[in-house]
Design an enzyme around this catalytic site. Structure first.
Site, PDB file in Angstrom:
ATOM      1  CD1 TRP A 225      -1.775   8.267  -0.619  1.00  0.00           C
ATOM      2  CD2 TRP A 225      -1.350   9.449   0.987  1.00  0.00           C
ATOM      3  NE1 TRP A 225      -1.650   6.986   0.390  1.00  0.00           N
ATOM      4  CE2 TRP A 225      -1.213   7.862   1.555  1.00  0.00           C
ATOM      5  CE3 TRP A 225      -1.136  10.731   1.028  1.00  0.00           C
ATOM      6  CZ2 TRP A 225      -0.988   8.238   3.245  1.00  0.00           C
ATOM      7  CZ3 TRP A 225      -0.576  10.542   2.701  1.00  0.00           C
ATOM      8  CH2 TRP A 225      -0.586   8.972   3.804  1.00  0.00           C
TER       9      TRP A 225
ATOM     10  CG  HIS B 216      -1.625  -1.176   1.125  1.00  0.00           C
ATOM     11  ND1 HIS B 216      -2.786  -1.467   2.036  1.00  0.00           N
ATOM     12  CD2 HIS B 216      -2.017  -2.170   0.593  1.00  0.00           C
ATOM     13  CE1 HIS B 216      -4.218  -2.107   2.239  1.00  0.00           C
ATOM     14  NE2 HIS B 216      -3.230  -2.877   0.968  1.00  0.00           N
ATOM     15  CB  THR B 217       0.346   4.858  -1.264  1.00  0.00           C
ATOM     16  OG1 THR B 217       0.170   3.614  -3.196  1.00  0.00           O
ATOM     17  CG2 THR B 217       1.344   5.882  -1.781  1.00  0.00           C
ATOM     18  CB  THR B 218       3.569   4.480   3.813  1.00  0.00           C
ATOM     19  OG1 THR B 218       4.162   4.228   2.635  1.00  0.00           O
ATOM     20  CG2 THR B 218       3.103   2.984   3.934  1.00  0.00           C
ATOM     21  CD  GLU B 219       6.994   8.777   2.222  1.00  0.00           C
ATOM     22  OE1 GLU B 219       7.774   8.829   1.475  1.00  0.00           O
ATOM     23  OE2 GLU B 219       6.999   8.714   3.327  1.00  0.00           O
TER      24      GLU B 219
END
Length: 224
Positions: free
Chosen positions: A113, A6-9
């Protein structure tokens, strides 16, 4: 099997998007910079996109997630056109759909995001719509909206300038002034911007152009 990631930032990001209503429609502005961390790497990213005939979508945040959102909206429009019922998705409906997509991804702890502005004019009632949603799925409307750093710096200026009878030229000047203020104070922006207009005539997005700037203030040249 590879593990699920998963994209964490966010990685390549765009900064503020600002929008304001005027008496005949909406104007939205954003710069064209894609920042790779603190590196001003991509200088010609377009973050304003036309969706259908009367809706404009603009985003700050992770650019690849915005590209994914555009693909999702393209599929939504194709499905809608296949109905062949003579109707078109309205800006408010697209805004609500996006907020559900954002909330669903947030609930999976795999958010998109982005902060997104949706602007449009209804093809039936000519109602002017300006809405925003974020990576949590929060959604709201307003006469003036801003994302990113612009929510702190530009939004007060937009609110001060707004009035229901604002002309397009006045609204354009307000946006350009706000983008100039952001350029002076936001380290993740450049002086190359686009402005999108939504009215009963449809959606029009300008070519990128440069802001006029002033760097010869004595305090800039000889700070004390």
């Amino acid at each position: 099997m590879l593990p699920v990631k998963h994209t964490t930032e966010p990685t390549v990001t765009g900064t503020s998007v600002i929008g304001i209503k005027y008496k005949d429609g909406i104007l939205i502005a954003a710069d064209t910079l894609g920042s790779y961390g603190s590196l001003a790497k991509f200088r010609s990213l377009q973050r304003l996109r036309k969706i259908g005939n009367y809706t404009l979508v603009a985003a700050s945040g992770e650019y690849s997630d915005f590209q994914y959102i555009l693909e999702v909206l393209d599929e939504l429009l194709i499905d809608d056109q296949q109905q062949a019922d003579g109707k078109e998705l309205q800006p408010r409906e697209i805004h609500q759909y996006l907020s559900r997509i954002m909330y669903q991804r947030r609930s999976k702890v795999d958010p998109l995001w982005n902060q997104i502005l949706v602007a449009g004019v209804g093809d039936k009632d000519d109602r002017i719509f300006l809405g925003q949603c974020d990576l949590y799925g929060s959604a709201f409307e307003g006469d003036t909206l801003a994302t990113g750093y612009g929510a702190y710096i530009a939004q007060p200026l937009l609110r001060k300038a707004f009035r229901p009878d604002l002309t397009e030229d006045e609204a354009r000047k307000v946006l350009i002034d706000c983008m100039r203020v952001l350029l002076y104070r936001d380290a993740r922006t450049i002086n190359k911007i686009q402005i999108g207009r939504v009215s009963k005539a449809g959606v029009e997005i300008s070519d990128p152009f440069k802001l006029d700037t002033y760097w010869t203030n004595p305090l800039f040249v000889n700070p004390s």
